[in-house]
Design a protein around this motif. Structure first.
Motif, PDB file in Angstrom:
ATOM      1  N   HIS A  14       0.819  -1.211   0.000  1.00  6.79           N
ATOM      2  CA  HIS A  14       0.000   0.000   0.000  1.00  6.79           C
ATOM      3  C   HIS A  14       0.851   1.259   0.000  1.00  6.79           C
ATOM      4  CE1 HIS A  14      -3.688  -2.220   0.310  1.00  6.79           C
ATOM      5  NE2 HIS A  14      -3.216  -2.916   1.350  1.00  6.79           N
ATOM      6  N   SER A  15       2.145   1.136   0.069  1.00 10.50           N
ATOM      7  CA  SER A  15       3.042   2.290   0.063  1.00 10.50           C
ATOM      8  C   SER A  15       3.283   2.739  -1.368  1.00 10.50           C
ATOM      9  CB  SER A  15       4.377   1.916   0.717  1.00 10.50           C
ATOM     10  OG  SER A  15       5.064   0.996  -0.125  1.00 10.50           O
ATOM     11  N   LEU A  16       4.012   3.829  -1.521  1.00  9.18           N
ATOM     12  CA  LEU A  16       4.374   4.338  -2.840  1.00  9.18           C
ATOM     13  C   LEU A  16       5.207   3.305  -3.591  1.00  9.18           C
ATOM     14  CD1 LEU A  16       4.378   6.579  -4.914  1.00  9.18           C
ATOM     15  CD2 LEU A  16       6.346   7.582  -3.747  1.00  9.18           C
ATOM     16  N   THR A  17       6.096   2.635  -2.905  1.00  9.24           N
ATOM     17  CA  THR A  17       6.928   1.603  -3.525  1.00  9.24           C
ATOM     18  C   THR A  17       6.064   0.486  -4.093  1.00  9.24           C
ATOM     19  OG1 THR A  17       8.723   2.082  -1.980  1.00  9.24           O
ATOM     20  CG2 THR A  17       8.777  -0.054  -3.086  1.00  9.24           C
ATOM     21  N   GLY A  18       5.131   0.025  -3.309  1.00 12.68           N
ATOM     22  CA  GLY A  18       4.239  -1.037  -3.757  1.00 12.68           C
ATOM     23  C   GLY A  18       3.405  -0.614  -4.948  1.00 12.68           C
ATOM     24  N   LYS A  19       2.913   0.605  -4.904  1.00 13.85           N
ATOM     25  CA  LYS A  19       2.094   1.111  -6.022  1.00 13.85           C
ATOM     26  C   LYS A  19       2.933   1.256  -7.290  1.00 13.85           C
ATOM     27  CE  LYS A  19      -1.256   3.401  -3.098  1.00 13.85           C
ATOM     28  NZ  LYS A  19      -1.771   4.644  -2.583  1.00 13.85           N
ATOM     29  N   LEU A  20       4.180   1.736  -7.142  1.00 15.56           N
ATOM     30  CA  LEU A  20       5.073   1.851  -8.305  1.00 15.56           C
ATOM     31  C   LEU A  20       5.358   0.477  -8.905  1.00 15.56           C
ATOM     32  CD1 LEU A  20       7.724   4.521  -7.261  1.00 15.56           C
ATOM     33  CD2 LEU A  20       6.181   4.641  -9.213  1.00 15.56           C
ATOM     34  N   LEU A  21       5.638  -0.480  -8.058  1.00 18.47           N
ATOM     35  CA  LEU A  21       5.939  -1.825  -8.521  1.00 18.47           C
ATOM     36  C   LEU A  21       4.726  -2.434  -9.230  1.00 18.47           C
ATOM     37  CD1 LEU A  21       7.992  -4.068  -8.688  1.00 18.47           C
ATOM     38  CD2 LEU A  21       7.237  -4.859  -6.449  1.00 18.47           C
ATOM     39  N   PHE A  22       3.550  -2.272  -8.655  1.00 18.49           N
ATOM     40  CA  PHE A  22       2.328  -2.797  -9.263  1.00 18.49           C
ATOM     41  C   PHE A  22       2.074  -2.136 -10.619  1.00 18.49           C
ATOM     42  CE2 PHE A  22      -2.269  -2.540  -9.977  1.00 18.49           C
ATOM     43  CZ  PHE A  22      -2.575  -3.883 -10.016  1.00 18.49           C
ATOM     44  N   THR A  23       2.197  -0.807 -10.680  1.00 14.14           N
ATOM     45  CA  THR A  23       1.961  -0.073 -11.930  1.00 14.14           C
ATOM     46  C   THR A  23       2.965  -0.486 -13.002  1.00 14.14           C
ATOM     47  OG1 THR A  23       1.109   1.798 -10.663  1.00 14.14           O
ATOM     48  CG2 THR A  23       1.779   2.237 -12.931  1.00 14.14           C
ATOM     49  N   THR A  24       4.220  -0.633 -12.623  1.00 17.46           N
ATOM     50  CA  THR A  24       5.252  -1.047 -13.573  1.00 17.46           C
ATOM     51  C   THR A  24       4.988  -2.454 -14.083  1.00 17.46           C
ATOM     52  OG1 THR A  24       6.870   0.363 -12.467  1.00 17.46           O
ATOM     53  CG2 THR A  24       7.736  -1.367 -13.889  1.00 17.46           C
ATOM     54  N   THR A  25       4.580  -3.338 -13.207  1.00 18.10           N
ATOM     55  CA  THR A  25       4.278  -4.706 -13.610  1.00 18.10           C
ATOM     56  C   THR A  25       3.150  -4.723 -14.638  1.00 18.10           C
ATOM     57  OG1 THR A  25       4.963  -5.531 -11.450  1.00 18.10           O
ATOM     58  CG2 THR A  25       3.567  -6.991 -12.791  1.00 18.10           C
ATOM     59  N   ILE A  26       2.094  -3.994 -14.363  1.00 16.82           N
ATOM     60  CA  ILE A  26       0.959  -3.925 -15.294  1.00 16.82           C
ATOM     61  C   ILE A  26       1.405  -3.325 -16.629  1.00 16.82           C
ATOM     62  CG2 ILE A  26      -1.309  -2.890 -15.708  1.00 16.82           C
ATOM     63  CD1 ILE A  26      -1.273  -5.221 -13.678  1.00 16.82           C
ATOM     64  N   ALA A  27       2.203  -2.238 -16.599  1.00 21.96           N
ATOM     65  CA  ALA A  27       2.676  -1.590 -17.832  1.00 21.96           C
ATOM     66  C   ALA A  27       3.535  -2.549 -18.655  1.00 21.96           C
ATOM     67  CB  ALA A  27       3.455  -0.324 -17.497  1.00 21.96           C
ATOM     68  N   ILE A  29       3.459  -5.865 -18.589  1.00 20.22           N
ATOM     69  CA  ILE A  29       2.595  -6.936 -19.099  1.00 20.22           C
ATOM     70  C   ILE A  29       1.831  -6.452 -20.331  1.00 20.22           C
ATOM     71  CG2 ILE A  29       0.522  -8.305 -18.599  1.00 20.22           C
ATOM     72  CD1 ILE A  29       1.637  -8.579 -15.712  1.00 20.22           C
ATOM     73  N   ILE A  30       1.300  -5.245 -20.269  1.00 16.18           N
ATOM     74  CA  ILE A  30       0.567  -4.680 -21.411  1.00 16.18           C
ATOM     75  C   ILE A  30       1.505  -4.494 -22.608  1.00 16.18           C
ATOM     76  CG2 ILE A  30      -0.609  -2.593 -22.248  1.00 16.18           C
ATOM     77  CD1 ILE A  30      -1.882  -2.410 -19.411  1.00 16.18           C
ATOM     78  N   THR A  31       2.712  -3.998 -22.345  1.00 15.38           N
ATOM     79  CA  THR A  31       3.690  -3.811 -23.425  1.00 15.38           C
ATOM     80  C   THR A  31       4.054  -5.136 -24.071  1.00 15.38           C
ATOM     81  OG1 THR A  31       4.593  -1.866 -22.308  1.00 15.38           O
ATOM     82  CG2 THR A  31       5.980  -2.908 -23.974  1.00 15.38           C
ATOM     83  N   THR A  32       4.295  -6.149 -23.277  1.00 12.52           N
ATOM     84  CA  THR A  32       4.625  -7.467 -23.797  1.00 12.52           C
ATOM     85  C   THR A  32       3.483  -8.015 -24.644  1.00 12.52           C
ATOM     86  OG1 THR A  32       6.007  -7.907 -21.864  1.00 12.52           O
ATOM     87  CG2 THR A  32       5.302  -9.816 -23.157  1.00 12.52           C
ATOM     88  N   LEU A 180       9.461 -11.061 -24.068  1.00 10.98           N
ATOM     89  CA  LEU A 180       9.085 -11.629 -22.772  1.00 10.98           C
ATOM     90  C   LEU A 180      10.281 -11.654 -21.819  1.00 10.98           C
ATOM     91  CD1 LEU A 180       6.986 -13.015 -20.971  1.00 10.98           C
ATOM     92  CD2 LEU A 180       7.681 -15.182 -21.987  1.00 10.98           C
ATOM     93  N   ILE A 181      11.429 -12.081 -22.302  1.00  6.67           N
ATOM     94  CA  ILE A 181      12.628 -12.124 -21.456  1.00  6.67           C
ATOM     95  C   ILE A 181      13.024 -10.729 -21.002  1.00  6.67           C
ATOM     96  CG2 ILE A 181      15.117 -12.622 -21.479  1.00  6.67           C
ATOM     97  CD1 ILE A 181      14.407 -15.081 -23.257  1.00  6.67           C
ATOM     98  N   MET A 182      12.993  -9.767 -21.921  1.00  6.23           N
ATOM     99  CA  MET A 182      13.360  -8.390 -21.554  1.00  6.23           C
ATOM    100  C   MET A 182      12.381  -7.813 -20.534  1.00  6.23           C
ATOM    101  SD  MET A 182      14.741  -6.863 -25.171  1.00  6.23           S
ATOM    102  CE  MET A 182      15.028  -5.261 -24.467  1.00  6.23           C
ATOM    103  N   THR A 183      11.118  -8.153 -20.660  1.00  6.06           N
ATOM    104  CA  THR A 183      10.120  -7.682 -19.699  1.00  6.06           C
ATOM    105  C   THR A 183      10.401  -8.248 -18.311  1.00  6.06           C
ATOM    106  OG1 THR A 183       8.461  -7.505 -21.429  1.00  6.06           O
ATOM    107  CG2 THR A 183       7.650  -7.638 -19.169  1.00  6.06           C
ATOM    108  N   ILE A 184      10.688  -9.530 -18.242  1.00  4.86           N
ATOM    109  CA  ILE A 184      10.975 -10.157 -16.946  1.00  4.86           C
ATOM    110  C   ILE A 184      12.233  -9.559 -16.324  1.00  4.86           C
ATOM    111  CG2 ILE A 184      11.678 -12.328 -15.853  1.00  4.86           C
ATOM    112  CD1 ILE A 184       9.746 -13.726 -17.875  1.00  4.86           C
ATOM    113  N   VAL A 185      13.279  -9.364 -17.137  1.00  4.17           N
ATOM    114  CA  VAL A 185      14.523  -8.771 -16.625  1.00  4.17           C
ATOM    115  C   VAL A 185      14.273  -7.348 -16.139  1.00  4.17           C
ATOM    116  CG1 VAL A 185      16.824  -7.963 -17.312  1.00  4.17           C
ATOM    117  CG2 VAL A 185      16.063 -10.246 -17.963  1.00  4.17           C
TER     118      VAL A 185
END
Length: 195
Positions: A14-27, A29-32, A180-185
């Protein structure tokens, strides 16, 4: 102690770090997904785009590899080993010919005696793209004029339909896997920095 550790992890989400990580993960995944869908669409519905890119690459390598004698006639082609092997081994599927303005073959990977031309027609350097089917093997042909001073020469590149299909399928799979590999890295690096 476990309850406290779990509570700290939940607070991080629920912190800023968590929100950044969640948003980046979604972005990511969408890019991939977008890259995978785009490569599928290009391969499925616009295979000519891939063929033209391959033609341009082959023409550039052939033109750069041409060796001329003192009379300004092409006498050899020096290619990188990978492309050279393709032309040597796949003589029915990947062919090049270097011809003069009249269509006389000066160099050929398949020992062809005549310039490529549509069935029943003579060599026409203005006809830069066409298909032929010798022995039922559909070949896509591209003709490129050499841009250099002196006599006019042309490079013709032929690709069979079956070879192009396999190559395109392989390239598409490679693009999707690399994405996919670049996204995971990228996600792992971002997670290490943020957390």
């Amino acid at each position: 102690a476990k309850a406290l550790s779990f509570k700290r992890r939940m607070m991080k989400l629920h912190s800023l770090t968590g929100k950044l990580l969640f948003t980046t993960t979604i972005a990511l995944i969408i890019t991939t997904a977008f890259v995978a869908i785009l490569s599928h669409v290009v391969i499925t519905y616009f295979p000519r785009v891939m063929l033209e890119a391959d033609f341009a690459g082959n023409e550039r390598q052939l033109t750069d590899g041409l060796v001329f004698d003192s009379a300004d006639r092409p006498i050899a082609v020096n290619l990188k080993p990978g492309l050279s092997s393709v032309f040597e081994v796949l003589k029915d599927d990947a062919v090049y010919r270097v011809v003069d303005a009249q269509g006389k073959v000066l160099l050929a990977s398949d020992d062809g005696a005549h310039a490529f031309a549509p069935a029943g027609q003579a060599f026409n350097p203005l006809l830069t793209r066409f298909d032929v089917a010798p022995g039922g093997n559909l070949l896509h042909i591209a003709t490129f004029a050499l841009t250099r001073p002196g006599p006019q020469y042309y490079v013709q590149v032929a690709r069979s339909e079956r070879f192009q299909q396999r190559l395109t399928e392989n390239d598409g799979g490679t693009v999707r896997l690399t994405t996919l590999i670049m996204t995971i890295v990228a996600l792992l690096i971002f997670s290490a920095i943020v957390l």
